[in-house]
Design a protein around this motif. Structure first.
Motif, PDB file in Angstrom:
ATOM      1  N   THR A   1     -33.502 -12.531  38.915  1.00  0.00           N
ATOM      2  CA  THR A   1     -32.985 -13.627  39.734  1.00  0.00           C
ATOM      3  C   THR A   1     -34.104 -14.496  40.312  1.00  0.00           C
ATOM      4  O   THR A   1     -33.870 -15.269  41.241  1.00  0.00           O
ATOM      5  CB  THR A   1     -32.130 -13.068  40.890  1.00  0.00           C
ATOM      6  OG1 THR A   1     -32.937 -12.124  41.594  1.00  0.00           O
ATOM      7  CG2 THR A   1     -30.882 -12.376  40.375  1.00  0.00           C
TER       8      THR A   1
ATOM      9  N   ARG B   1     -26.096 -11.518  50.245  1.00  0.00           N
ATOM     10  CA  ARG B   1     -26.371 -12.782  49.558  1.00  0.00           C
ATOM     11  C   ARG B   1     -27.861 -13.151  49.637  1.00  0.00           C
ATOM     12  O   ARG B   1     -28.467 -13.508  48.634  1.00  0.00           O
ATOM     13  CB  ARG B   1     -25.528 -13.906  50.165  1.00  0.00           C
ATOM     14  CG  ARG B   1     -25.935 -15.268  49.618  1.00  0.00           C
ATOM     15  CD  ARG B   1     -24.934 -16.309  49.916  1.00  0.00           C
ATOM     16  NE  ARG B   1     -23.643 -15.970  49.327  1.00  0.00           N
ATOM     17  CZ  ARG B   1     -22.559 -16.735  49.438  1.00  0.00           C
ATOM     18  NH1 ARG B   1     -22.620 -17.859  50.091  1.00  0.00           N
ATOM     19  NH2 ARG B   1     -21.426 -16.389  48.876  1.00  0.00           N
TER      20      ARG B   1
ATOM     21  N   TRP C   1     -23.600 -15.972  35.055  1.00  0.00           N
ATOM     22  CA  TRP C   1     -24.209 -16.507  33.837  1.00  0.00           C
ATOM     23  C   TRP C   1     -23.397 -16.078  32.616  1.00  0.00           C
ATOM     24  O   TRP C   1     -22.826 -14.990  32.595  1.00  0.00           O
ATOM     25  CB  TRP C   1     -25.642 -15.962  33.678  1.00  0.00           C
ATOM     26  CG  TRP C   1     -26.650 -16.585  34.576  1.00  0.00           C
ATOM     27  CD1 TRP C   1     -26.477 -16.987  35.871  1.00  0.00           C
ATOM     28  CD2 TRP C   1     -28.024 -16.836  34.256  1.00  0.00           C
ATOM     29  NE1 TRP C   1     -27.658 -17.474  36.364  1.00  0.00           N
ATOM     30  CE2 TRP C   1     -28.615 -17.396  35.403  1.00  0.00           C
ATOM     31  CE3 TRP C   1     -28.809 -16.635  33.105  1.00  0.00           C
ATOM     32  CZ2 TRP C   1     -29.953 -17.772  35.435  1.00  0.00           C
ATOM     33  CZ3 TRP C   1     -30.140 -16.995  33.148  1.00  0.00           C
ATOM     34  CH2 TRP C   1     -30.700 -17.572  34.304  1.00  0.00           C
TER      35      TRP C   1
ATOM     36  N   LEU D   1     -27.567 -10.882  36.728  1.00  0.00           N
ATOM     37  CA  LEU D   1     -27.131 -12.216  36.294  1.00  0.00           C
ATOM     38  C   LEU D   1     -25.616 -12.276  36.101  1.00  0.00           C
ATOM     39  O   LEU D   1     -25.029 -13.363  36.095  1.00  0.00           O
ATOM     40  CB  LEU D   1     -27.865 -12.604  35.006  1.00  0.00           C
ATOM     41  CG  LEU D   1     -29.390 -12.616  35.154  1.00  0.00           C
ATOM     42  CD1 LEU D   1     -30.057 -12.824  33.807  1.00  0.00           C
ATOM     43  CD2 LEU D   1     -29.837 -13.685  36.151  1.00  0.00           C
TER      44      LEU D   1
ATOM     45  N   GLU E   1     -23.583 -11.045  38.303  1.00  0.00           N
ATOM     46  CA  GLU E   1     -23.236 -11.437  39.677  1.00  0.00           C
ATOM     47  C   GLU E   1     -23.348 -12.953  39.866  1.00  0.00           C
ATOM     48  O   GLU E   1     -22.596 -13.570  40.598  1.00  0.00           O
ATOM     49  CB  GLU E   1     -24.218 -10.721  40.611  1.00  0.00           C
ATOM     50  CG  GLU E   1     -23.990 -10.920  42.067  1.00  0.00           C
ATOM     51  CD  GLU E   1     -23.002  -9.906  42.624  1.00  0.00           C
ATOM     52  OE1 GLU E   1     -22.399 -10.216  43.641  1.00  0.00           O
ATOM     53  OE2 GLU E   1     -22.858  -8.831  42.012  1.00  0.00           O
ATOM     54  N   ARG E   2     -24.314 -13.528  39.158  1.00  0.00           N
ATOM     55  CA  ARG E   2     -24.550 -14.976  39.254  1.00  0.00           C
ATOM     56  C   ARG E   2     -23.603 -15.810  38.406  1.00  0.00           C
ATOM     57  O   ARG E   2     -23.681 -17.033  38.413  1.00  0.00           O
ATOM     58  CB  ARG E   2     -25.983 -15.276  38.781  1.00  0.00           C
ATOM     59  CG  ARG E   2     -27.032 -14.757  39.721  1.00  0.00           C
ATOM     60  CD  ARG E   2     -27.716 -15.917  40.366  1.00  0.00           C
ATOM     61  NE  ARG E   2     -28.469 -15.483  41.516  1.00  0.00           N
ATOM     62  CZ  ARG E   2     -29.711 -15.857  41.774  1.00  0.00           C
ATOM     63  NH1 ARG E   2     -30.336 -16.635  40.933  1.00  0.00           N
ATOM     64  NH2 ARG E   2     -30.299 -15.454  42.860  1.00  0.00           N
TER      65      ARG E   2
ATOM     66  N   GLU F   1     -30.535 -13.522  46.519  1.00  0.00           N
ATOM     67  CA  GLU F   1     -31.221 -14.792  46.265  1.00  0.00           C
ATOM     68  C   GLU F   1     -32.734 -14.694  46.400  1.00  0.00           C
ATOM     69  O   GLU F   1     -33.468 -15.451  45.772  1.00  0.00           O
ATOM     70  CB  GLU F   1     -30.701 -15.863  47.239  1.00  0.00           C
ATOM     71  CG  GLU F   1     -29.347 -16.391  46.822  1.00  0.00           C
ATOM     72  CD  GLU F   1     -28.719 -17.274  47.874  1.00  0.00           C
ATOM     73  OE1 GLU F   1     -29.331 -17.473  48.938  1.00  0.00           O
ATOM     74  OE2 GLU F   1     -27.601 -17.753  47.624  1.00  0.00           O
TER      75      GLU F   1
END
Ligand code: ADP
Ligand code: MG
Length: 253
Positions: free
Chosen positions: A190, A111, A145, A140, A142-143, A115
């Motif tokens: 990211t 994580r 979006w 993204l 993974e994020r 980040e």
């Protein structure tokens, strides 16, 4: 070598959000690998310990473009893997953005990496079936979006690295330098504080490698950039060079 005058450093650092601790801090970091070897004669397991990094201490701040130099096998990749949170030290303290990574679980380290850190490997590791834009958008997903937002952001990033006319090309349709730029755009997706590059110009011709270095220099105004290289011309473009030999830090200037 660029002269790292105090005013240049002060000017760069004042751009970024002020933070009391360095972005990366290594204190007496050692990484050993143990290789197991079954001895037929002695009927027992003989092990061999390799000290890839030996008692290394350093700190890196935001706004710095740092080179890691040293011959093959001196510990450059090991140091980058530790700083990237892909590996943990055998001994010593390592903190990223004030977080002691030696106490984190593998999941927590992943994580933190997602980040804070963008990684550019020597062999790019692009997915051959995907377009440049889809490759850049991977982090993204993974994020969480949306597809539309991912496409927009990936297009902006590819434009930043000068590839606005290569957005739908597949890796096989791109030159080595263009593939490296896609890998850089992906690492930036990211908005990491720290960009890590392992021998990024190793396979590129001088002019292409030079333009990648221009990009790193530009990025280092608001990111920290750490680049391992054994190319002295590439190292001369950095603010500061940390030299390793047999896993030991022998110079930091
Ligand atoms: P560099 O990137 O400067 O070429 P590395 O960090 O890859 O150096 O390697 C430093 C030393 O650690 C070398 O002797 C290498 O063989 C050893 N080493 C690196 N990774 C491993 C591993 N996973 N297992 C065993 N030995 C390793
Ligand atoms: Mg290496």
């Amino acid at each position: 070598m660029k002269t790292n005058t105090p005013s240049r450093v002060a000017e760069k650092r004042s751009d970024s959000t002020a933070s009391p601790q360095p972005l990366v801090s290594c204190q007496n970091v050692t990484r050993q690998y143990t290789r197991g070897k079954k001895s037929v004669l002695r009927q027992r397991k003989a092990t061999q310990t390799v000290t890839a990094l030996d008692d290394v201490s350093l700190a890196i701040d935001r706004g710095e473009f740092v080179g890691i130099a040293g011959p093959s096998g001196s510990g450059k990749s090991t140091l980058l893997h530790l700083v990237a949170g892909l590996d943990t030290p055998t001994r010593g303290l390592l903190s990223i953005d004030g977080t002691d990574v030696t106490t984190l679980s593998a999941k927590q380290r992943t994580r933190l990496r997602l980040e804070t850190i963008g990684i550019i490997f020597q062999h790019f590791y692009l997915l051959s079936a995907l377009s440049a834009r889809a490759n850049v958008a991977i982090p993204l997903v993974e994020r969480g979006w949306s597809k539309r937002k991912r496409r927009e952001r990936a297009t902006t990033l590819l434009t930043t690295v000068g590839l606005d006319d290569r957005i739908t090309h597949k890796p096989s349709e791109l030159s080595g330098g263009e593939q490296q730029r896609v890998a850089i755009a992906r690492a930036l997706a990211t908005e990491p504080d720290l960009l890590i590059a392992d021998e990024p110009t190793g396979e590129l011709d001088t002019a292409t490698g030079g333009s990648i270095l221009d990009l790193f220099e530009e990025l280092s105004t608001d990111h920290a950039v750490i680049m391992a290289s054994h190319d002295e011309r590439a190292l001369a473009r950095t603010d500061r060079v940390i030299r390793l030999q047999d896993g030991k830090l022998i110079a930091d200037a």
